[in-house]
Design a protein around this motif. Structure first.
Motif, PDB file in Angstrom:
ATOM      1  N   ASP A 107       0.840  -1.197   0.000  1.00  0.00           N
ATOM      2  CA  ASP A 107       0.000   0.000   0.000  1.00  0.00           C
ATOM      3  C   ASP A 107       0.879   1.252   0.000  1.00  0.00           C
ATOM      4  O   ASP A 107       0.585   2.235  -0.693  1.00  0.00           O
ATOM      5  N   TRP A 108       1.950   1.216   0.783  1.00  0.00           N
ATOM      6  CA  TRP A 108       2.878   2.346   0.850  1.00  0.00           C
ATOM      7  C   TRP A 108       3.541   2.591  -0.507  1.00  0.00           C
ATOM      8  O   TRP A 108       3.678   3.732  -0.944  1.00  0.00           O
ATOM      9  N   VAL A 109       3.925   1.512  -1.185  1.00  0.00           N
ATOM     10  CA  VAL A 109       4.548   1.635  -2.505  1.00  0.00           C
ATOM     11  C   VAL A 109       3.630   2.369  -3.471  1.00  0.00           C
ATOM     12  O   VAL A 109       4.058   3.278  -4.191  1.00  0.00           O
ATOM     13  N   PHE A 110       2.354   1.988  -3.496  1.00  0.00           N
ATOM     14  CA  PHE A 110       1.424   2.619  -4.424  1.00  0.00           C
ATOM     15  C   PHE A 110       1.282   4.109  -4.141  1.00  0.00           C
ATOM     16  O   PHE A 110       1.190   4.921  -5.067  1.00  0.00           O
ATOM     17  N   LYS A 111       1.290   4.471  -2.869  1.00  0.00           N
ATOM     18  CA  LYS A 111       1.100   5.867  -2.490  1.00  0.00           C
ATOM     19  C   LYS A 111       2.384   6.690  -2.613  1.00  0.00           C
ATOM     20  O   LYS A 111       2.326   7.916  -2.679  1.00  0.00           O
ATOM     21  N   HIS A 112       3.543   6.034  -2.633  1.00  0.00           N
ATOM     22  CA  HIS A 112       4.827   6.744  -2.666  1.00  0.00           C
ATOM     23  C   HIS A 112       5.735   6.168  -3.755  1.00  0.00           C
ATOM     24  O   HIS A 112       6.820   5.654  -3.470  1.00  0.00           O
ATOM     25  N   PRO A 113       5.310   6.221  -5.025  1.00  0.00           N
ATOM     26  CA  PRO A 113       6.098   5.597  -6.097  1.00  0.00           C
ATOM     27  C   PRO A 113       7.496   6.188  -6.252  1.00  0.00           C
ATOM     28  O   PRO A 113       8.450   5.450  -6.501  1.00  0.00           O
ATOM     29  N   GLU A 114       7.633   7.505  -6.101  1.00  0.00           N
ATOM     30  CA  GLU A 114       8.955   8.131  -6.264  1.00  0.00           C
ATOM     31  C   GLU A 114       9.907   7.695  -5.150  1.00  0.00           C
ATOM     32  O   GLU A 114      11.071   7.378  -5.402  1.00  0.00           O
ATOM     33  N   ALA A 115       9.406   7.672  -3.914  1.00  0.00           N
ATOM     34  CA  ALA A 115      10.242   7.267  -2.787  1.00  0.00           C
ATOM     35  C   ALA A 115      10.687   5.814  -2.932  1.00  0.00           C
ATOM     36  O   ALA A 115      11.854   5.477  -2.693  1.00  0.00           O
ATOM     37  N   TRP A 116       9.763   4.958  -3.345  1.00  0.00           N
ATOM     38  CA  TRP A 116      10.115   3.548  -3.522  1.00  0.00           C
ATOM     39  C   TRP A 116      11.071   3.366  -4.693  1.00  0.00           C
ATOM     40  O   TRP A 116      12.018   2.581  -4.618  1.00  0.00           O
ATOM     41  N   ALA A 117      10.866   4.111  -5.767  1.00  0.00           N
ATOM     42  CA  ALA A 117      11.758   3.998  -6.928  1.00  0.00           C
ATOM     43  C   ALA A 117      13.194   4.346  -6.548  1.00  0.00           C
ATOM     44  O   ALA A 117      14.143   3.717  -7.026  1.00  0.00           O
ATOM     45  N   LYS A 118      13.377   5.337  -5.683  1.00  0.00           N
ATOM     46  CA  LYS A 118      14.723   5.712  -5.235  1.00  0.00           C
ATOM     47  C   LYS A 118      15.371   4.574  -4.454  1.00  0.00           C
ATOM     48  O   LYS A 118      16.545   4.252  -4.653  1.00  0.00           O
ATOM     49  N   VAL A 119      14.601   3.958  -3.577  1.00  0.00           N
ATOM     50  CA  VAL A 119      15.122   2.831  -2.788  1.00  0.00           C
ATOM     51  C   VAL A 119      15.423   1.647  -3.692  1.00  0.00           C
ATOM     52  O   VAL A 119      16.482   1.014  -3.584  1.00  0.00           O
ATOM     53  N   TRP A 120      14.494   1.338  -4.572  1.00  0.00           N
ATOM     54  CA  TRP A 120      14.638   0.199  -5.481  1.00  0.00           C
ATOM     55  C   TRP A 120      15.854   0.387  -6.384  1.00  0.00           C
ATOM     56  O   TRP A 120      16.638  -0.540  -6.602  1.00  0.00           O
ATOM     57  N   ALA A 121      16.024   1.602  -6.894  1.00  0.00           N
ATOM     58  CA  ALA A 121      17.156   1.890  -7.768  1.00  0.00           C
ATOM     59  C   ALA A 121      18.477   1.710  -7.021  1.00  0.00           C
ATOM     60  O   ALA A 121      19.423   1.102  -7.537  1.00  0.00           O
ATOM     61  N   LYS A 122      18.532   2.202  -5.800  1.00  0.00           N
ATOM     62  CA  LYS A 122      19.760   2.098  -5.011  1.00  0.00           C
ATOM     63  C   LYS A 122      20.073   0.644  -4.683  1.00  0.00           C
ATOM     64  O   LYS A 122      21.230   0.215  -4.722  1.00  0.00           O
ATOM     65  N   ASP A 123      19.044  -0.132  -4.375  1.00  0.00           N
ATOM     66  CA  ASP A 123      19.243  -1.520  -3.948  1.00  0.00           C
ATOM     67  C   ASP A 123      19.628  -2.433  -5.104  1.00  0.00           C
ATOM     68  O   ASP A 123      20.312  -3.439  -4.904  1.00  0.00           O
ATOM     69  N   THR A 124      19.198  -2.099  -6.309  1.00  0.00           N
ATOM     70  CA  THR A 124      19.412  -2.994  -7.453  1.00  0.00           C
ATOM     71  C   THR A 124      20.408  -2.488  -8.483  1.00  0.00           C
ATOM     72  O   THR A 124      20.867  -3.251  -9.327  1.00  0.00           O
ATOM     73  N   GLY A 125      20.693  -1.182  -8.451  1.00  0.00           N
ATOM     74  CA  GLY A 125      21.551  -0.607  -9.480  1.00  0.00           C
ATOM     75  C   GLY A 125      20.782  -0.139 -10.698  1.00  0.00           C
ATOM     76  O   GLY A 125      21.375   0.273 -11.693  1.00  0.00           O
ATOM     77  N   LEU A 126      19.457  -0.184 -10.638  1.00  0.00           N
ATOM     78  CA  LEU A 126      18.637   0.345 -11.732  1.00  0.00           C
ATOM     79  C   LEU A 126      18.772   1.862 -11.813  1.00  0.00           C
ATOM     80  O   LEU A 126      18.847   2.529 -10.774  1.00  0.00           O
ATOM     81  N   PRO A 127      18.773   2.434 -12.988  1.00  0.00           N
ATOM     82  CA  PRO A 127      18.641   3.887 -13.094  1.00  0.00           C
ATOM     83  C   PRO A 127      17.301   4.299 -12.484  1.00  0.00           C
ATOM     84  O   PRO A 127      16.288   3.604 -12.648  1.00  0.00           O
ATOM     85  N   TYR A 128      17.278   5.441 -11.805  1.00  0.00           N
ATOM     86  CA  TYR A 128      16.053   5.883 -11.130  1.00  0.00           C
ATOM     87  C   TYR A 128      14.877   5.982 -12.101  1.00  0.00           C
ATOM     88  O   TYR A 128      13.757   5.550 -11.785  1.00  0.00           O
ATOM     89  N   GLU A 129      15.103   6.533 -13.288  1.00  0.00           N
ATOM     90  CA  GLU A 129      14.015   6.724 -14.246  1.00  0.00           C
ATOM     91  C   GLU A 129      13.415   5.382 -14.671  1.00  0.00           C
ATOM     92  O   GLU A 129      12.199   5.260 -14.838  1.00  0.00           O
ATOM     93  N   VAL A 130      14.279   4.379 -14.850  1.00  0.00           N
ATOM     94  CA  VAL A 130      13.800   3.038 -15.209  1.00  0.00           C
ATOM     95  C   VAL A 130      12.996   2.447 -14.057  1.00  0.00           C
ATOM     96  O   VAL A 130      11.922   1.862 -14.252  1.00  0.00           O
ATOM     97  N   ALA A 131      13.516   2.604 -12.835  1.00  0.00           N
ATOM     98  CA  ALA A 131      12.816   2.084 -11.664  1.00  0.00           C
ATOM     99  C   ALA A 131      11.438   2.718 -11.519  1.00  0.00           C
ATOM    100  O   ALA A 131      10.445   2.025 -11.265  1.00  0.00           O
ATOM    101  N   LEU A 132      11.364   4.031 -11.703  1.00  0.00           N
ATOM    102  CA  LEU A 132      10.081   4.714 -11.562  1.00  0.00           C
ATOM    103  C   LEU A 132       9.105   4.275 -12.650  1.00  0.00           C
ATOM    104  O   LEU A 132       7.913   4.057 -12.382  1.00  0.00           O
ATOM    105  N   ASP A 133       9.610   4.105 -13.871  1.00  0.00           N
ATOM    106  CA  ASP A 133       8.750   3.600 -14.948  1.00  0.00           C
ATOM    107  C   ASP A 133       8.184   2.234 -14.587  1.00  0.00           C
ATOM    108  O   ASP A 133       6.986   1.965 -14.778  1.00  0.00           O
ATOM    109  N   ALA A 134       9.048   1.352 -14.062  1.00  0.00           N
ATOM    110  CA  ALA A 134       8.621  -0.007 -13.722  1.00  0.00           C
ATOM    111  C   ALA A 134       7.653  -0.012 -12.543  1.00  0.00           C
ATOM    112  O   ALA A 134       6.722  -0.822 -12.495  1.00  0.00           O
TER     113      ALA A 134
END
Length: 357
Positions: free
Chosen positions: A265-292
């Protein structure tokens, strides 16, 4: 404007600009099939531990997975039990650990449980998520003459064997009146498929997010078709039956699933915040993470493990059994446990969607 007719002499697509390769750990469980991947450097027995108390829940995970999202959402605070994390490169080895009783519970996509069931593993699917299938696509170069799935006849398609994309390719071809025999299938794992696709060595690529978001963000590809209406795009929490038979561990699993629902539920409400965490944890570019996140990752809702789950997974199992990718036909219902369904909505519940900004 009518689409141009197929011409066997049509030129190959121009060379695509190089794209950043995703880390190996991103051969995600949602799509890993008969993989022989091993645990990662943070592997079995070597991960973090959260919480307190005498009870320890051994949880299998992947980079950017359950641990990352629970921590980002604050759901690892005040745990009344311990969680010992073990990190795996993909779903199949995680389920091997579940079968070996080294892991109590872990998250995987829709194909690994099918292969584990086919191998006779002792696993139980205990929870499900339903997301959009917009990230499960057949991609073609942006300047390709291919306009619909039927145009793939006689063309080459890269796909990871036994993956969710493999099933999506099967189902999409069937919907268009074709079979695998009508196309030239090139079985390639994502890194090799990306290289072949970028060099114009294949006409299309059946793939999943975040690879989909990566190749589209590169600006040299477009979606020929996606998985909406042809694949279930379910994700699962899978547990060791022995852990479920332990009353204290079963109670901890129930609490863990509740925290995961809150985190989603938090992810859906905070996509930008989660994308930053996801990108840092996986090495994904932030823009790609946010798109996904907006295309698939953030759209997931927790749903009941119900008859529709069993039936749709049975279709995948039957398809792979017919291809002899699993050794025998299985009854997927024998590998499910509905005790944690509670008041969860049916699995046909529509995923969440983000409004276009």
């Amino acid at each position: 404007m009518p689409r141009p007719p197929y011409s066997p002499r049509a030129r190959r697509p121009r060379h695509l600009a190089p794209l950043l390769l995703l880390p190996l750990a991103l051969t995600l469980s949602a799509c890993a099939g008969a993989s022989s991947a091993h645990t990662s450097s943070g592997g079995l027995g070597g991960g973090n531990t959260d919480g307190k108390g005498s009870l320890t829940l051994n949880v299998g995970d992947q980079k950017g997975g359950s641990e990352a999202v629970l921590r980002a959402a604050g759901e690892l605070d005040d745990l009344p039990y311990k969680i010992k994390w073990s990190t795996f490169t993909s779903g199949p080895p995680l389920l091997e650990a579940v079968n070996a009783k080294a892991v109590d519970v872990g998250a995987v996509g829709n194909t690994p449980p099918v292969f584990a069931a086919g191998a006779g593993s002792k696993i139980s699917v205990i929870a499900a998520t339903h997301g959009t299938a917009h990230g499960e696509v057949i991609a073609v170069p942006k300047d390709s003459e291919l306009r619909e799935t039927a145009d793939l006849k006689g063309r080459s398609v890269a796909v990871a064997q036994g993956s969710s994309a493999h099933y999506q390719l099967l189902a999409s071809l069937k919907k268009a009146g074709l079979t695998l025999k009508d196309v030239s299938v090139k079985y390639l794992q994502p890194a090799d498929a990306l290289a072949a696709f970028s060099a114009g060595k294949v006409d299309a690529w059946a793939v999943w997010d975040p690879y989909t978001s990566q190749v589209l963000r590169g600006g040299k590809a477009r979606v020929l078709t996606d998985g909406e209406g042809v694949v279930n795009w379910l994700g699962f929490q899978v547990a060791a039956p022995g852990a479920l038979d332990d009353k204290k561990k079963s109670a901890a699993v129930a609490d863990y699933l509740k925290r995961l629902r809150k985190a989603q539920d938090w992810v859906f409400k905070h996509p930008e915040a989660w994308a930053k965490v996801w990108a840092k944890d996986t090495g994904l570019p932030y823009e790609v993470a946010l798109d996904a996140v907006k295309r698939t990752n953030g759209t997931r809702v927790f749903v009941a493990v119900d008859k529709n789950v069993v039936d749709s997974q049975q279709q995948i199992a039957d398809a792979f059994a017919a291809l002899k990718l699993i050794p025998r036909r299985v009854d997927f219902g024998d590998f499910t446990d509905t005790r944690f369904n509670g008041s969860l909505p049916p699995s046909t519940t529509a995923p969440r969607t983000y409004k276009e900004s």
